[in-house]
Scaffold this motif. Structure first.
Motif, mmCIF file in Angstrom:
data_model
loop_
_atom_site.group_PDB
_atom_site.id
_atom_site.type_symbol
_atom_site.label_atom_id
_atom_site.label_comp_id
_atom_site.label_asym_id
_atom_site.label_seq_id
_atom_site.Cartn_x
_atom_site.Cartn_y
_atom_site.Cartn_z
ATOM 1 N N PHE A 195 10.840 9.669 -7.198
ATOM 2 C CA PHE A 195 9.797 9.545 -6.170
ATOM 3 C C PHE A 195 10.443 9.589 -4.788
ATOM 4 C CE2 PHE A 195 7.525 7.965 -9.782
ATOM 5 C CZ PHE A 195 6.168 7.973 -9.485
ATOM 6 N N PHE A 196 11.492 8.824 -4.637
ATOM 7 C CA PHE A 196 12.181 8.695 -3.363
ATOM 8 C C PHE A 196 12.765 10.041 -2.916
ATOM 9 C CE2 PHE A 196 15.895 6.419 -1.088
ATOM 10 C CZ PHE A 196 15.235 6.530 0.131
ATOM 11 N N ALA A 197 13.425 10.740 -3.832
ATOM 12 C CA ALA A 197 14.038 12.036 -3.498
ATOM 13 C C ALA A 197 12.981 13.056 -3.100
ATOM 14 C CB ALA A 197 14.845 12.545 -4.689
ATOM 15 N N PHE A 198 11.881 13.092 -3.844
ATOM 16 C CA PHE A 198 10.818 14.077 -3.571
ATOM 17 C C PHE A 198 10.229 13.882 -2.176
ATOM 18 C CE2 PHE A 198 6.258 15.168 -3.694
ATOM 19 C CZ PHE A 198 6.356 16.534 -3.943
ATOM 20 N N THR A 199 9.848 12.648 -1.840
ATOM 21 C CA THR A 199 9.218 12.416 -0.540
ATOM 22 C C THR A 199 10.215 12.574 0.608
ATOM 23 O OG1 THR A 199 9.558 10.022 -0.785
ATOM 24 C CG2 THR A 199 7.416 10.916 -1.450
ATOM 25 N N THR A 200 11.496 12.344 0.349
ATOM 26 C CA THR A 200 12.508 12.531 1.382
ATOM 27 C C THR A 200 12.566 13.988 1.824
ATOM 28 O OG1 THR A 200 13.869 10.665 0.620
ATOM 29 C CG2 THR A 200 14.976 12.373 1.905
ATOM 30 N N VAL A 201 12.660 14.903 0.868
ATOM 31 C CA VAL A 201 12.744 16.329 1.199
ATOM 32 C C VAL A 201 11.423 16.837 1.765
ATOM 33 C CG1 VAL A 201 13.145 18.634 0.265
ATOM 34 C CG2 VAL A 201 14.535 16.723 -0.524
ATOM 35 N N ILE A 202 10.303 16.413 1.179
ATOM 36 C CA ILE A 202 8.992 16.825 1.681
ATOM 37 C C ILE A 202 8.815 16.394 3.130
ATOM 38 C CG2 ILE A 202 6.522 16.325 1.497
ATOM 39 C CD1 ILE A 202 7.456 18.427 -0.448
ATOM 40 N N SER A 203 9.284 15.200 3.453
ATOM 41 C CA SER A 203 9.170 14.687 4.813
ATOM 42 C C SER A 203 9.897 15.579 5.806
ATOM 43 C CB SER A 203 9.733 13.267 4.876
ATOM 44 O OG SER A 203 9.839 12.817 6.203
ATOM 45 N N ALA A 215 3.751 8.401 7.656
ATOM 46 C CA ALA A 215 4.514 7.505 6.785
ATOM 47 C C ALA A 215 4.177 6.044 7.077
ATOM 48 C CB ALA A 215 6.010 7.748 6.972
ATOM 49 N N ALA A 216 4.054 5.699 8.347
ATOM 50 C CA ALA A 216 3.736 4.316 8.717
ATOM 51 C C ALA A 216 2.344 3.916 8.243
ATOM 52 C CB ALA A 216 3.850 4.148 10.237
ATOM 53 N N TRP A 222 3.142 0.048 -14.879
ATOM 54 C CA TRP A 222 2.639 -0.279 -13.542
ATOM 55 C C TRP A 222 3.753 -0.772 -12.634
ATOM 56 C CZ3 TRP A 222 -1.683 1.785 -12.177
ATOM 57 C CH2 TRP A 222 -2.656 2.046 -13.136
ATOM 58 N N PHE A 223 4.733 -1.439 -13.211
ATOM 59 C CA PHE A 223 5.882 -1.858 -12.398
ATOM 60 C C PHE A 223 6.659 -0.637 -11.906
ATOM 61 C CE2 PHE A 223 10.466 -2.822 -12.192
ATOM 62 C CZ PHE A 223 10.452 -3.755 -11.159
ATOM 63 N N THR A 224 6.881 0.332 -12.785
ATOM 64 C CA THR A 224 7.597 1.549 -12.395
ATOM 65 C C THR A 224 6.832 2.305 -11.315
ATOM 66 O OG1 THR A 224 8.533 1.755 -14.629
ATOM 67 C CG2 THR A 224 8.568 3.726 -13.242
ATOM 68 N N LEU A 225 5.519 2.395 -11.481
ATOM 69 C CA LEU A 225 4.698 3.060 -10.468
ATOM 70 C C LEU A 225 4.799 2.320 -9.129
ATOM 71 C CD1 LEU A 225 2.622 5.252 -9.766
ATOM 72 C CD2 LEU A 225 0.826 3.638 -10.447
ATOM 73 N N GLY A 226 4.803 0.999 -9.193
ATOM 74 C CA GLY A 226 4.912 0.212 -7.967
ATOM 75 C C GLY A 226 6.221 0.437 -7.239
ATOM 76 N N VAL A 227 7.327 0.440 -7.976
ATOM 77 C CA VAL A 227 8.630 0.689 -7.350
ATOM 78 C C VAL A 227 8.690 2.118 -6.813
ATOM 79 C CG1 VAL A 227 11.129 0.779 -7.730
ATOM 80 C CG2 VAL A 227 9.766 -0.996 -8.841
ATOM 81 N N GLY A 238 8.667 5.821 -2.377
ATOM 82 C CA GLY A 238 8.055 7.049 -1.870
ATOM 83 C C GLY A 238 7.637 6.903 -0.408
ATOM 84 N N VAL A 239 7.096 5.738 -0.055
ATOM 85 C CA VAL A 239 6.732 5.462 1.337
ATOM 86 C C VAL A 239 7.982 5.479 2.213
ATOM 87 C CG1 VAL A 239 5.885 3.669 2.900
ATOM 88 C CG2 VAL A 239 4.630 4.185 0.805
#
Length: 483
Positions: A318-326, A342-343, A371-376, A381-382
């Protein structure tokens, strides 16, 4: 002065370009470097959540031990601005490459050192020395990362073509997402091999990820040493040498060169502190997601350590995807608009983060791994939406002669505002007021970041070697006659 300007321009035009590497090589070198640095950083964060309360602070009990462990984690964030200023000075004076090599060596030594530390039990009467050494090693980790981020971001941003600068500058920002997944994987393999609750893991198994980082550091040094200085930095050095040569020819001595740190704070203090507050939300969501939620999953949701580590691996995507998209989006709609989006996303997510993670919790208090995985994943992602744009936005805010110092110091302050304080407060807030208090804290941080963003200028489309559009930021170094 006209003669000097002519020679400066002529020298700058003849700065060698045939040594310019491909963007693929630049992206690879900077991304691998940040991955290694942040792997070392995250290994500590994972251990702080899962191991250090038991190993280094057993006498304090579970809750106090966890707070003490996260306090040592926070030490690195206060060291980051110091590292940014020190390495920024040398990076602006001697070059980005030399500073980046130094940060990698310091990080490697500190991380391996943590893996070799004795525990309080081993030291007996001098047991207090073990957590003291842990804090010292953690300080040097933060010191190194403080210099690493700005150097890697500058390398990518200064090499990148202007129209794709946001995208290419986001690639080194992939390092933390890869590193988080890698550190979680390393701990997971160690857990599976030795047994999740085994005495062997608490005795020596936790040390393996720290010591193994030495291999990654060697690889990183080999790759980083092959990279040349950026064209923008070489051009600046050429201009300075040409001016010095012209001054010597005319029997004049150039004015004393100002320190990069002094110049940065004198001319762009608003950008330094504004940048720090603007990216505070990035750090808050980032370290709540990578460190605090690791502890929350095991202690509050009663999930197994292996389940939480697997959740971290999935969330890193999630983190990698949103980083490049950003970074990609910022080349189209602008840096500020992307960061404001993002804010706003952070404000919305912080209100529902804990309710989402508690969906499916059984009667005995055991949470749902889905749900925990989705939350993290959503939390990271944010963070990624801001992180990808930070790689271009902060370097673009500052002039070349103190860009390393300015961007690194702003980023370091963001780490203190958002990375040190929120994770440290989170455990106490939940214990005293419940999960809603942590969500409210994240909401406030996101709102502050959004408001501060409006005070900073849009940087998309500017040249990396141009002076920022402010009369107070124009520097003309004149030569002074010899007495």
């Amino acid at each position: 002065m006209g003669q000097i300007s002519s020679q400066v321009a002529n020298t700058a035009q003849h700065t060698p370009e045939n040594t310019k590497p491909s963007m693929a090589k630049v992206a690879t070198a900077t991304t691998i470097g940040t991955t290694i640095e942040y792997y070392d950083f995250f290994v500590y964060g994972t251990a702080a959540a899962l191991v250090f309360p038991v190993v280094f602070f057993p006498a304090l009990g579970a809750a106090a031990g966890l707070t003490a462990s996260f306090a040592t984690f926070a030490v690195a964030f206060f060291a980051r601005p110091v590292g940014a200023m020190v390495f920024g000075h040398y990076g602006d004076r001697l070059g980005r490459k030399r500073a980046l090599v130094a940060t990698l060596i310091i990080m490697g030594v500190a991380t391996v050192g943590i893996g070799l530390l004795p525990t309080p039990e081993m030291l007996g009467t001098f047991g207090w020395l073990a957590p003291t050494l842990l804090v010292a090693m953690r300080f040097f980790q933060g010191f190194a990362v403080g210099g690493e981020w700005a150097g890697a971001a500058l390398m990518a941003a200064e090499y990148a073509p202007p129209k794709l600068r946001g995208f290419f500058a986001s690639l080194p920002m992939l390092g933390p997402s890869i590193a988080f997944g890698l550190s979680s994987t390393t701990f997971l393999i160690t857990n599976i091999t030795l047994g999740e609750e085994s005495e062997a893991f608490l005795t020596y198994g936790w040390r393996i990820p720290f010591v193994l980082s030495a291999v990654l550091v060697i690889i990183g040094l080999w790759i980083r040493m092959s990279l040349d200085e950026t064209p923008v930095f070489r051009e600046q050095q050429a201009k300075k040498k040409a001016a010095e040569a012209q001054a010597a020819e005319n029997n004049m001595v150039p004015a004393k060169e100002a320190l990069p740190l002094g110049d940065a704070f004198r001319k762009q203090w608003k950008e330094i502190f504004g940048g720090g507050l603007a990216f505070a939300a990035l750090f808050a969501f980032f370290y709540i997601g990578t460190s605090f939620l690791t502890s929350y999953g095991t202690t509050n949701l009663s999930l197994g350590r292996n389940e939480v580590l697997i959740a971290g691996i999935v969330a890193s995507f999630f983190f990698a995807f949103t980083t490049v998209i950003s970074g990609f989006i910022s080349d189209r709609i602008g840096r500020k608009r992307t960061l404001v989006i993002a804010a706003i996303g952070g404000v919305i997510w912080s209100a529902v983060m804990f309710p989402v993670m508690n969906i499916g919790t059984s009667d005995d208090g055991t949470g749902s791994i889905f749900w925990f995985t989705l939350g993290v994943g959503m939390t990271l992602g944010v963070a990624g939406l801001s992180f990808g744009t930070a790689g271009s936005f902060l370097p673009e805010l500052f002039e070349t002669q103190y860009r390393y110092t300015g961007a690194g110091t702003a980023y370091g302050f963001a780490g203190v505002f958002g990375g040190a304080i929120p994770p440290l407060l989170a455990a106490s807030l939940i214990a005293a007021f419940g999960e809603g208090a942590v969500g409210l804290m994240l909401t406030l941080v996101a709102l502050i970041s959004a408001l501060v963003l409006f005070t900073l200028r849009e940087t998309k489309g500017g040249a990396m070697d141009e002076t920022v559009p402010d009369d107070t930021n124009v520097t003309v170094t004149s030569a002074q006659p010899v007495n």
